[in-house]
Structures are given as C-alpha cells and as structure tokens.
Design a protein around this motif. Structure first.
Motif, PDB file in Angstrom:
ATOM      1  N   THR B 317       4.051  -0.408   6.145  1.00 56.29           N
ATOM      2  CA  THR B 317       3.142   0.528   6.822  1.00 56.29           C
ATOM      3  C   THR B 317       2.641   1.626   5.890  1.00 56.29           C
ATOM      4  OG1 THR B 317       5.141   1.580   7.621  1.00 56.29           O
ATOM      5  CG2 THR B 317       3.943   0.222   9.190  1.00 56.29           C
ATOM      6  N   THR B 318       3.295   1.776   4.727  1.00 55.21           N
ATOM      7  CA  THR B 318       2.826   2.813   3.813  1.00 55.21           C
ATOM      8  C   THR B 318       1.667   2.310   2.961  1.00 55.21           C
ATOM      9  OG1 THR B 318       4.401   2.089   2.151  1.00 55.21           O
ATOM     10  CG2 THR B 318       5.121   3.819   3.654  1.00 55.21           C
ATOM     11  N   ASN B 319       1.419   0.972   2.988  1.00 57.87           N
ATOM     12  CA  ASN B 319       0.343   0.412   2.173  1.00 57.87           C
ATOM     13  C   ASN B 319      -1.014   0.906   2.681  1.00 57.87           C
ATOM     14  OD1 ASN B 319      -1.803  -1.705   1.642  1.00 57.87           O
ATOM     15  ND2 ASN B 319      -0.157  -2.419   0.293  1.00 57.87           N
ATOM     16  N   SER B 320      -1.855   1.369   1.745  1.00 56.37           N
ATOM     17  CA  SER B 320      -3.122   1.974   2.162  1.00 56.37           C
ATOM     18  C   SER B 320      -4.048   0.966   2.845  1.00 56.37           C
ATOM     19  CB  SER B 320      -3.824   2.587   0.951  1.00 56.37           C
ATOM     20  OG  SER B 320      -4.004   1.582  -0.045  1.00 56.37           O
ATOM     21  N   TRP B 321      -3.970  -0.314   2.423  1.00 52.85           N
ATOM     22  CA  TRP B 321      -4.837  -1.326   3.044  1.00 52.85           C
ATOM     23  C   TRP B 321      -4.408  -1.599   4.479  1.00 52.85           C
ATOM     24  CZ3 TRP B 321      -9.078  -2.622   0.438  1.00 52.85           C
ATOM     25  CH2 TRP B 321      -9.075  -2.392  -0.944  1.00 52.85           C
ATOM     26  N   ILE B 322      -3.093  -1.717   4.658  1.00 55.25           N
ATOM     27  CA  ILE B 322      -2.587  -2.000   6.002  1.00 55.25           C
ATOM     28  C   ILE B 322      -2.953  -0.860   6.948  1.00 55.25           C
ATOM     29  CG2 ILE B 322      -0.505  -2.419   7.376  1.00 55.25           C
ATOM     30  CD1 ILE B 322      -1.315  -4.739   5.527  1.00 55.25           C
ATOM     31  N   SER B 323      -2.825   0.394   6.449  1.00 53.69           N
ATOM     32  CA  SER B 323      -3.142   1.484   7.384  1.00 53.69           C
ATOM     33  C   SER B 323      -4.650   1.541   7.655  1.00 53.69           C
ATOM     34  CB  SER B 323      -2.601   2.831   6.890  1.00 53.69           C
ATOM     35  OG  SER B 323      -2.799   2.973   5.516  1.00 53.69           O
ATOM     36  N   LEU B 324      -5.475   1.209   6.641  1.00 54.49           N
ATOM     37  CA  LEU B 324      -6.927   1.169   6.887  1.00 54.49           C
ATOM     38  C   LEU B 324      -7.263   0.133   7.966  1.00 54.49           C
ATOM     39  CD1 LEU B 324      -9.947   1.702   6.199  1.00 54.49           C
ATOM     40  CD2 LEU B 324      -9.746  -0.069   4.445  1.00 54.49           C
ATOM     41  N   PHE B 325      -6.750  -1.087   7.769  1.00 59.74           N
ATOM     42  CA  PHE B 325      -7.112  -2.158   8.696  1.00 59.74           C
ATOM     43  C   PHE B 325      -6.507  -1.934  10.077  1.00 59.74           C
ATOM     44  CE2 PHE B 325      -7.682  -5.038   4.771  1.00 59.74           C
ATOM     45  CZ  PHE B 325      -9.011  -4.653   4.665  1.00 59.74           C
ATOM     46  N   THR B 326      -5.319  -1.331  10.116  1.00 64.68           N
ATOM     47  CA  THR B 326      -4.723  -1.035  11.421  1.00 64.68           C
ATOM     48  C   THR B 326      -5.590  -0.027  12.167  1.00 64.68           C
ATOM     49  OG1 THR B 326      -2.559  -1.394  10.429  1.00 64.68           O
ATOM     50  CG2 THR B 326      -2.595  -0.325  12.581  1.00 64.68           C
ATOM     51  N   ALA B 434      -5.270   1.093  -4.658  1.00 61.06           N
ATOM     52  CA  ALA B 434      -5.211   1.590  -3.280  1.00 61.06           C
ATOM     53  C   ALA B 434      -6.565   1.401  -2.609  1.00 61.06           C
ATOM     54  CB  ALA B 434      -4.835   3.064  -3.281  1.00 61.06           C
ATOM     55  N   ALA B 435      -6.537   1.355  -1.281  1.00 60.23           N
ATOM     56  CA  ALA B 435      -7.788   1.235  -0.526  1.00 60.23           C
ATOM     57  C   ALA B 435      -8.606   2.502  -0.703  1.00 60.23           C
ATOM     58  CB  ALA B 435      -7.475   1.017   0.945  1.00 60.23           C
TER      59      ALA B 435
END
Lengths: 365, 441, 294
Positions: B317-326, B434-435
């Motif tokens: 959940t700390t990954n910038s891509w995952i938080s963007l897409f979420t 990072a995203a």
C-alpha cells in the motif's frame, strides 16, 4: 426451360449485387460478403430441415470443414480460390454424407442430439492435431485480387463479389433442385415417409443426399467466411454459430430460400447494431447482456406471433397474388423472389397444407 | 503452423535497452505549442478515439471484463485532468465474446466505420491473431495487446503491433530459474493450457529446468465440455507421477479447479503459477464458498503459492502506483473489486497515455508507432520495456513472489531476461520510478 | 490402480450430474414431446437464486430448498407462458422458443448478476475418502456421495410417483396419448404443467449439485446441458432409467479418455459413443418400443 429462366434471373441478380457492392464503403462490403456467405449456409440448412424434414443443430461443423479445407488448400497447395471453394464444398459434402449415413435412421431429438454433439466435438480436431490445423489460433492465409481488375481494386470489394457470385450460383442451383424430381421426392418424404417409401422412393438415399447437399452449402459458406476473414480458427465455429443458423432458418421462414435471405441478413447485421447499442449504454458486461436478453425475447415472440417466420409474414402482407407490376425492375425482383420460394411453397399451397403456405416436419424437434 | 514465428535474434540486453530508451527520450521531445488539429483518423481538435475488442460476455468474460472499464477509468481521470495535450480520450471497446469471428467483425467496424486512431489492448491470443494481419494492412497502430504471446514481437511482418505484458517465454524462464535453484533434485510436473500460452510458458521453463527433473506434463483443453472433470482427472495423473512441485500455466478458473482437485485428492505439492493464474483476489474468490465445508477457506488454499508479477503488488500500500490506481478506482469504478485485472487495465492505459504524449501534439498514426519504436521509459512496471524499432516485446522482467494472506509478497528482486534458450536470467537492480504526483505521465 | 479408481469414481460422480439433467429432459419429453434447450439455462438461474439466499442467510439448506422450489415454479410458468401458446404451431417453433428462452435467461442473468465467476458452496467436504492409505479420490468425497444419493433418490421418487400414484398414472397416460387421456377425463393441460414443473425441480437440483464445480456465471450450464442431453439420447428419451445409465457411461468414458488418451479427445469420444449407440439403437439404449412416426 426453368433452368434457363432461373439462370437468367440469377445473372440479373448477380449484376445488381455486384454493382451494389461497388457502391458501398469497405466495411459495408465486408458485411455484404458476410451476409452472402451466411445466406448460403442458411439456405442449405433450410433445404435440409424445411424440405427434407431432417433437423441439424450442428451445421457449424460443416462450415468448420469447409473453412479449414479452403485454408489448407490455399496455404499449402496454392490452389486458386474458385477451385478451393468447389473443393471445400465437396469435402464438406462428403463429411455430410458420413454424418447423413450415420443419421439416416435417426429422428427428431435423436438427430438433434447427434448433430449437436458433432458441433461440440469437431473443433477438438483443431486442438488435437495442432501441427496441421494450428490449434487455438488456427490458420491465416491471403487472398489477392485478380490482376485484370487493376491494382487499385479493393480487397473487400473483391471478397464481396466472390461471395455474391457464389450466393447466386448456390441459390439458382437450389431453386432448380427444389423444383426437380429430387425436390418433390424430398417433400413427399417430409410429408409422409411411409407413403413415400410405398411409392417407391429410396428413403435412406434421399435423406443422405439432403444431408450431403446441405453440408456442401455449409462448406461453401465456411469457405467464403474464411476468405472474407482471411483466417480460420476453431473459435469461429462454436455451438453458438450452429444454433444461430437454426434460428435464422426459422426466423426467416422454414423451407423458403427467400426466408434464408432474411435469416442471413438478421444474423449478420443485427449483432453489430446491438453491440453499438450496448456500447452507447456504458460498455459494462451488464449492458452487454441487454441485447442478448432482447434477442432471446424477440425469438420467442416472433415464433409465437409469426410462426412462419418473416417470409411467412411478408407473404401474408403481400396477399395471395402479387399486385400488377409497376416497372420492369420490380417485376424482375418479384419474379426472382417468387422463383426463390417456389420450390417449397407452390406445391404446399396446391396441396392445401396449411394457411401459412409451409408444411412443417412433424419429426423435427 | 503458420503462426509459430521463429524469434531469432530479437532480444536486447536490459542495459542496452535502457540506454537506448534514455537516448530516445532525449531526442524526441514533443513540441509544446501549435494549434490542435485533426491530424489523423480518429483525432479531432478535442478528442482522440481509440478502440478495442474485449470479452464482456461469454466464457472469458469473468474477471477479464474488468480490464477495459479499468482502462477507461484511467482515461477518464486523464481527461478530467487536462487530457492529452488538451484532447480527451474516447475509448470504444466492443464485445467480441472471445470469439475470433466476432473479433474480426468488430475490429473491422472500429477501423473501417468508426475510424479509430488506434487499437488498444485487444484482449486474447487467438482473438487478436485473427485481426493482427488486417490491422497491420490498414496501418493502424495496434498497441499493447492484452496477451503474453511472443508472437506480437514481429516488427518486420507486423510493424504496427506491440505487446505489453511480459511474454510467456520470459515468464517461464524467470519462474523456471527460481524453481531450478530452490527445488534442486525434486520431482517437477507441468500443468498447462494446450495452446500458445501454455506451450510458450513450458518452453521458457524448459530452458531453465533440467529435463531429468520433469516427471509429468499434463496439458489441459480450455474448451473442455466439463472442465472440472477434466482437471480432476489430470490432477489424479499428476498425483500418480508423485511430483513434489507443480508449475501451472493456467487461466484463473483452471488454476482454482486444480487447487480444488488437489484438495479432494489429498495431494499437496508446492504450487507454482504464472502471473496469469495467480491474482489472489480472483483465485481465492473462486475458492471461498467451495472450500468452507472442507476445513479450509479461499486465502488459506493459496497460501504459500509461488508466482511472479511484473506490476507492483496490490498488498504494497505504500507503493505510489498502487495508491494512485486505488484512488482512481475508488473515484471512477468503486463497484469493481480492486484486483489484479483492474490494476492491469489501468497500468496498460497509463502506458498508452505515455505513448500518446510522446507522439506529439498533432500526431499521425505513424508518429504513435515511432514513439513506441523509440522506446518508452519504465513507469508502472517493475522492469523496463523492450520497445525498439526491431523489438516489439513489452515488459522484460518480473519478480518472484509468494502469496501470503491473500497478497503477493516479493521473494527477491526483479529478474529480467530475453526470449532465447541461452540468455541469462539476471537481477535488475534499478528501483522502479515513483508514480508522477499528478497521476499523468 | 489408485489412478484407475480415482478416474472411475470421479467419472461416476460427474455422470450422475449428466444423468440428472438427462432425467429432467426425459420428464419434459414424456410430458410434451418437446426438447427443452433452456433446461440448463433455467438451472443456472435457480442456482443464482440459491446463492443469493445462501449469502443472505448463511444457510445452505435454505438456499437448496428455495432453488428447488424456484425450479418447480419456473418450470410450470414456462410451460404455461411460452410453451403452451406454441402448442398448435409447427413443432420446430417450440424448439426455437426454448432456444430463445435459453438466450433470454442467460441475458437476464448477465444483466442482474454480471458475468463474474462466482464461487458456489457444497453442503459437505470435497476431500476424498480413504481406505487405510488408499485414496479413493474426489468421487468418494462426502460431497460426491451426497450428489449421487440426491440424484438417485430423486429418480427413485419419480419412479414411485409414476408407478404407484394416480397422478403418475395420469402422467403416463398423457405421455402415451394426450387425446386418449383427455377423452378418459384426464386434465392433460394440468398434467403437462406438472411434468414441466417436476423437470424444473430436477434441473434445479442438478444445478445445485454441479455449480460448485463449474462456478456460477451466465453460461455455466451450457456444456453440462450438452452432456446431459447426450446422456438422455444415449439412454433413450422415453426412459428415466436410460438417462441414468447414459449419464454414468458418459461420465466414466470421458474421464478415461482424458486420463489415458488426451484432454482434447473426450468430446470426440462422446460423439463416437453417441453415433455408435444410435446406429444400433436409433431411439437410444432403453427405447421401450420401436416407434415410428408416420
């Protein structure tokens, strides 16, 4: 005499179709080719079911045979297209003969079950022998426009021409056949098998012949579809295709070649319309299901309200006698239409079978 | 066998790719001024129309029908935040029911009638193979096919077509090298789909795993009339081979059936799966209701399964891509599960927007192809892209992961490799970028 | 040896499902001389209803009962609403009506529930039983045994109904000849509806039993229906017992072919079996009399 007249009408129809095809844009030409190919399959099936009284839920299997025969012949032996189409008809006809022999004693749902299983099982051949049939991804091949048409001639137009020419040839042959001794024998067989046998008809041979002929038509259709799409894959010949052919036969009007034209048009032109409808309503799988449900509903309603299909409805609207001709073109069109349905309807009317003008097989199920 | 292309010398070493990409990025900065014009079919001053074929109903729809809505959600996000040079992307995806004859028709409709600028993310190997020759003949960019077939990498015959996800040969090699190193001397069996997908996968596995260790190969037919009966029977055969490790190249439904058959046969080898069949949310969702009465539940049935992934883990959940897409998921498609399919759709869409920006303010179709041919910078994937004028493969590597409590936990760094039998599987040390904070490339 | 036992028992437990579908087709065939191509689709739909109930209440058995009841009601309603109006019309129209119905329910399921694959529960464990260290495989799990018992019990109850009850006698009379039965005072219309309703119930039962393996989605019953139809045709459409035997033969054959020959060939083997049986027995293995439609 009849042959000459039908052939003459066929040539006129052919010219009209080719000119029409030239006027269309590439996508419409593609659709026209698909309609023509589909009508060939539906026409063959309507002869089998509506005229000879045998049911097949597996005609997609014979299209599979025709399509792969064409692909293999063009790909490996470089056969010219015309020859490959004829050969595909022969191969599919032979396959139909084998099935017809196996099916000759079968009636109603037993025949349905056997042909249904054929449609389910046959594509497995493509997976089992991947070296020959290319497995899941099938076979790709190319078709070139002939040199005499010039370099700028569009491939889609050429494909449309080939399909339309084949359609007219098949229709003329079928119309003549239905008016011949064989056609009359089939109808006799359909209406009363025992009586037909007592009258000296070779029932088994007639039934197998009908199967071969309609499988050959399906083979031509498969071949035409393959050369339109430039590939064959097992996924193109699903059970759903076989069932759609059957619904097209009945929706169009069983046993009528004109009805086959209606059925083929519906089968090809309605799905893109429905897809677009779904696309304009949000693309989701739920909205993609709306046209599916709608098609099911329409199928039920048409069968209950217009039991003789579209051609039956058209006939009812036009009344028993066509009105006087108002011009040469419409007269030709009407004569052509009449010729196309003559095979099945005139006799039935003369026999006074039922008010829809079509006699339905009792054994079909 | 016309489709089985020999790939020859296509692959490029990872470092070379990277340096080429850097060079390419430097050379083609799109001009930032100029009036927006209708520069190509499908492009107006205000919109970009692109098309796709997707299975929205039918046998392949479950799961895969989330991909296009997820891509569309990302495009809507881009449209709401300035678009691509001010143009809004219109994504028209048509339902082909995973039936190649319908694919043939809908793609002709998209190109000949709707005049789309490009085909994007057409889904499926057999379906897309049926249209790739046509798309190329029409000279329409065919970007980021949603299939890991190595066949998309054929720049000389299909210059318009580009793969995206890691191809199955590379994936097989990366899984194979891990298994060869960590399960030395153990009995290994393959369970795979009997088509390009499975065959490419076991080809890659075979480059890494000694043939002497392989005790069984069980291909399954994805079109079986009764898949459960088929998988049950094949699993009994796997069990009879006494394999200690089973490596699967299978789609999610067959992966779930395999796991269930193992359970009912009391057979518990180490399961290793390609990324295609290992999205934990999809698989455990299929297993959940089933396994309850059998003293187990969905997540626990796939606990410890080894797999690979070329996208960041949804569990991170700390990954910038995952938080963007979420964030985008929650805003635009909250009704869909946030699973691997949604992640896939958004990641592919991001890559497409990357390519569109690179193609310039008033791109022609050729500009878009040139943009990808000159390489795309690594973004959403953990490994770089292979894209060049002579290589149309996409993502070149993945990391090995174990499924724990329903999420992927990486077991090591990203591995990259090529398509050749001898090309090494090497560690890729560069961290994933990072995203962008705007969420737009 | 263990492999062989696992193949065989697995085949039996699959075959029981085909038998159940076949049985429901036989019921309808006997009642109306119609082959209901929507039978699988209706079973898919009742399974969705069951899943909704199970998810809402957490009670499998409540869902089970609701599914069977829904099958009963839907079967009867279908007969009244779409089959009876087609009665006076050509036979093939009824075939197309049932195909239309299949397409309709699959579309409706897609609209209401989406096309997502759903996990479907079993009432008992799927872990196969063992004798000592000898594994009997999935065909011997409590769940598979329940499946077999449920289908055989349903078949047995139907046999009792047909043979020993007045309703059953009327059903047999109507199946033998609708006109004669009507003249004898049987209300053939009601009996026909009852036949469809019972078939709907058996279909719903088959759906409950097979859906855990196929997962649940709008097309989930398509190919199971084809196999059930094949089983009924092999056994003979007039014979409930034939459907059971046909289902078992088919189930075991498909598993042997998959296991010993190759996974691309079971359908072709099924076709070969079907053709072979029908060449010698054109109305199936257990055709009661050599009927010939004249």
């Amino acid at each position: 005499m009849t042959l000459a007249r039908n052939a003459g009408l066929g040539i006129i129809a052919c010219v009209v179709l080719l000119v029409l095809c030239s006027k269309l844009d590439a996508y419409r030409q593609y659709q026209m080719a698909q309609v023509a190919a589909t009508v060939v399959a539906v026409a063959g099936l309507t002869v089998l079911i509506g005229v000879s009284g045998q049911l097949s839920i597996g005609h997609g299997a014979f299209m599979f045979v025709g399509g792969y025969a064409t692909a293999l012949l063009v790909l490996h032996l470089n056969w010219p297209l015309a020859l490959a189409i004829v050969a595909s008809a022969v191969v599919a006809g032979l396959a139909g003969g084998v099935m017809g022999v196996a099916a000759a004693r079968l009636r109603g749902p037993y025949l349905a079950g056997a042909t249904l299983m054929l449609a389910v099982a046959l594509p497995a051949v493509a997976y089992q022998w991947q070296g020959v049939f290319g497995g899941d991804q099938g076979l790709d091949f190319t078709v070139n426009t002939p040199g005499f048409l010039g370099a700028s001639f569009q491939l889609t137009e050429w494909q449309g021409w080939v399909c339309c020419i084949c359609l007219v040839i098949v229709m003329v042959l079928l119309a003549n056949l239905l008016r011949s001794r064989i056609g009359r024998s089939w109808r006799a067989l359909r209406d009363n098998e025992t009586a037909a046998a007592l009258a000296g008809l070779n029932v088994a041979r007639l039934r197998v012949l009908a199967f071969m002929l309609s499988a050959a038509c399906a083979g031509v259709a498969g071949s035409l579809l393959a050369m339109t799409m430039l590939n064959v894959t097992p996924g193109a010949f699903t059970l759903a295709l076989s069932i759609q052919l059957l619904t097209a036969v009945v929706l169009g009007g069983l046993g009528s070649l004109a009805g086959a034209v209606w059925g083929g048009i519906i089968l090809v032109l309605v799905p893109p319309f429905l897809t677009d409808f779904a696309a304009s309503h949000g693309f989701s799988s739920a909205s993609a299901s709306v046209p599916i449900a709608g098609y099911g509903l329409v199928l039920i309603i048409v069968m209950l309200v217009f039991p003789a299909g579209i051609q039956g409805g058209v006939r009812r609207l036009l009344g028993p006698v066509a009105p006087a001709a108002t011009g040469p073109v419409s007269a030709i069109g009407r004569r052509l239409a009449r010729r196309l349905e003559e095979g099945s309807t005139t006799d039935a009317r003369q026999e006074g079978v039922d008010k829809e003008g079509t006699r339905w097989p009792d054994t079909a199920n | 066998m016309a489709r089985y292309r020999k790939l020859g010398l296509a692959p490029v070493a990872a470092l070379a790719t990277l340096s080429m990409m850097l060079a390419a990025c430097g050379s083609s900065t799109p001009s930032s001024s100029g009036k927006l014009q209708a520069s190509a079919p499908g492009i107006t001053a205000t919109t970009i129309l692109i098309g796709s074929h997707q299975p929205l109903t039918g046998i392949a729809a479950p799961g895969y029908d989330e991909i296009a809505p997820a891509s569309n959600a990302y495009f809507q996000y881009v449209n709401a935040h300035g678009g691509v040079y001010g143009r809004k992307i219109i994504y028209k995806y048509l339902n082909d029911q995973y039936n190649s004859s319908i694919t043939t028709t809908v793609v002709r409709q998209l190109i000949l009638q709707d005049h789309v600028f490009a085909i994007f993310n057409g889904l499926g190997t057999p379906t897309h193979l049926a249209v790739a020759p046509f798309i190329n003949a029409e000279k329409v960019p065919d970007l980021f096919v949603a299939s890991g077939c190595a066949c998309w990498n054929a720049p000389s015959t299909w210059p318009e077509t580009f793969g995206w996800q890691i191809n199955y040969i590379r994936e097989g090699k990366i899984l194979g090298s891990y298994v060869a190193a960590h399960f030395k001397g153990e009995r290994i069996a393959y369970f795979y789909q009997d088509d390009e997908f499975g065959l490419d996968g076991i080809k890659g596995l075979g480059y890494e795993i000694p043939a002497s260790q392989v005790v069984a190969k069980e291909p399954y037919n994805v079109n079986a009339a009764n898949p459960a009966a088929e998988v049950g029977t094949l699993t009994a055969a796997l069990k009879a081979s006494r394999a200690q490790v089973v490596i699967a190249f299978a789609v999610p439904a067959f992966m779930a059936l395999l796991r269930l058959s193992e359970l009912s046969l009391s057979y518990s080898p180490q399961l290793v799966s390609s990324s295609v069949g290992s999205d934990p949310i999809t698989i455990s969702g299929l297993l959940n209701a089933y396994a309850k009465k059998s003293g187990s539940f969905g997540d626990s049935l796939i606990q410890g399964m080894i797999t690979d992934s070329y996208l960041p883990s949804l569990g991170d959940t700390t990954n910038s891509w995952i938080s963007l897409f979420t964030k985008i998921h929650n805003e635009y498609i909250p009704k869909l599960p946030m699973d691997g399919n949604v992640l896939y759709g958004m990641a592919a869409a991001y890559t497409f927007v990357q390519a569109m920006f690179k193609a310039g303010r008033n791109p022609t179709r050729q500009d878009l192809v040139n943009a990808v041919n000159s390489g795309l910078p690594q973004g959403v994937s953990v490994a770089p892209y292979a894209y060049s004028a002579t290589d149309h493969d996409g993502i070149t590597g993945a990391y090995i992961a174990e499924i724990e409590k329903g999420v992927l936990v990486p077991l090591g760094p990203t591995q990259v490799t090529d398509n050749t039998p001898t090309g090494a599987v090497t560690t890729y040390t560069t961290a994933q970028p990072a995203a962008p904070t705007s969420g737009i490339p | 040896m263990q492999e062989f036992v696992e193949f065989t028992l697995g085949g039996v437990s699959d075959g029981v499902i085909y038998a159940a579908i076949g049985l429901s087709l036989v019921l309808i065939w006997r009642a109306t001389r119609v082959l209901n191509y929507a039978q699988g689709g209706l079973a898919m739909f009742t399974s969705y209803i069951a899943l909704m109930v199970i998810n809402a209440t957490g009670n499998y058995w409540l869902g089970f009962v609701v599914a069977l009841a829904a099958g009963l009601v839907i079967g009867g309603v279908v007969e009244r609403v779409v089959i009876r109006p087609a009665a006076g019309k050509p036979h093939l129209n009824t075939v197309i009506v049932t195909i239309g119905l299949l397409i309709l329910v699959e579309g409706l399921a897609g609209i209401i529930y989406g096309s997502k694959n759903r996990s479907f529960p079993t009432p008992y464990s799927i872990v196969g039983a063992k004798i000592g260290s000898f594994d009997l495989g999935e065909g011997a799990s409590p769940s598979a045994i329940f499946t077999a018992v449920a289908v055989l019990a349903a078949a047995g109850l139907l046999a009792v109904l047909f043979r020993y009850t007045p309703v059953g006698l009327r059903m047999r009379a109507s199946a033998f000849s609708g006109t004669v039965a009507q003249l004898m005072g049987v209300r053939v219309g009601r009996i026909t509806t009852l036949g469809w309703a019972l078939a709907g119930l058996i279909g719903a039962l088959a759906g409950m039993l097979v859906t855990p393996q196929t997962f649940l989605y709008p097309n989930s019953m398509d190919s199971i229906f084809v196999l059930g139809f094949t089983a009924a045709v092999i056994g003979g459409l007039d014979s409930p017992g034939g459907a059971i035997v046909g289902g078992l033969i088919l189930g075991v054959l498909l598993n042997y072919v998959t296991g010993y020959v190759g996974s691309n060939l079971p359908e072709l083997a099924g076709l070969a079996l079907l053709i072979l049986v029908l060449m010698f027995r054109p109305s199936g293995l257990f055709a009661s009399t050599a009927t010939r439609q004249v």
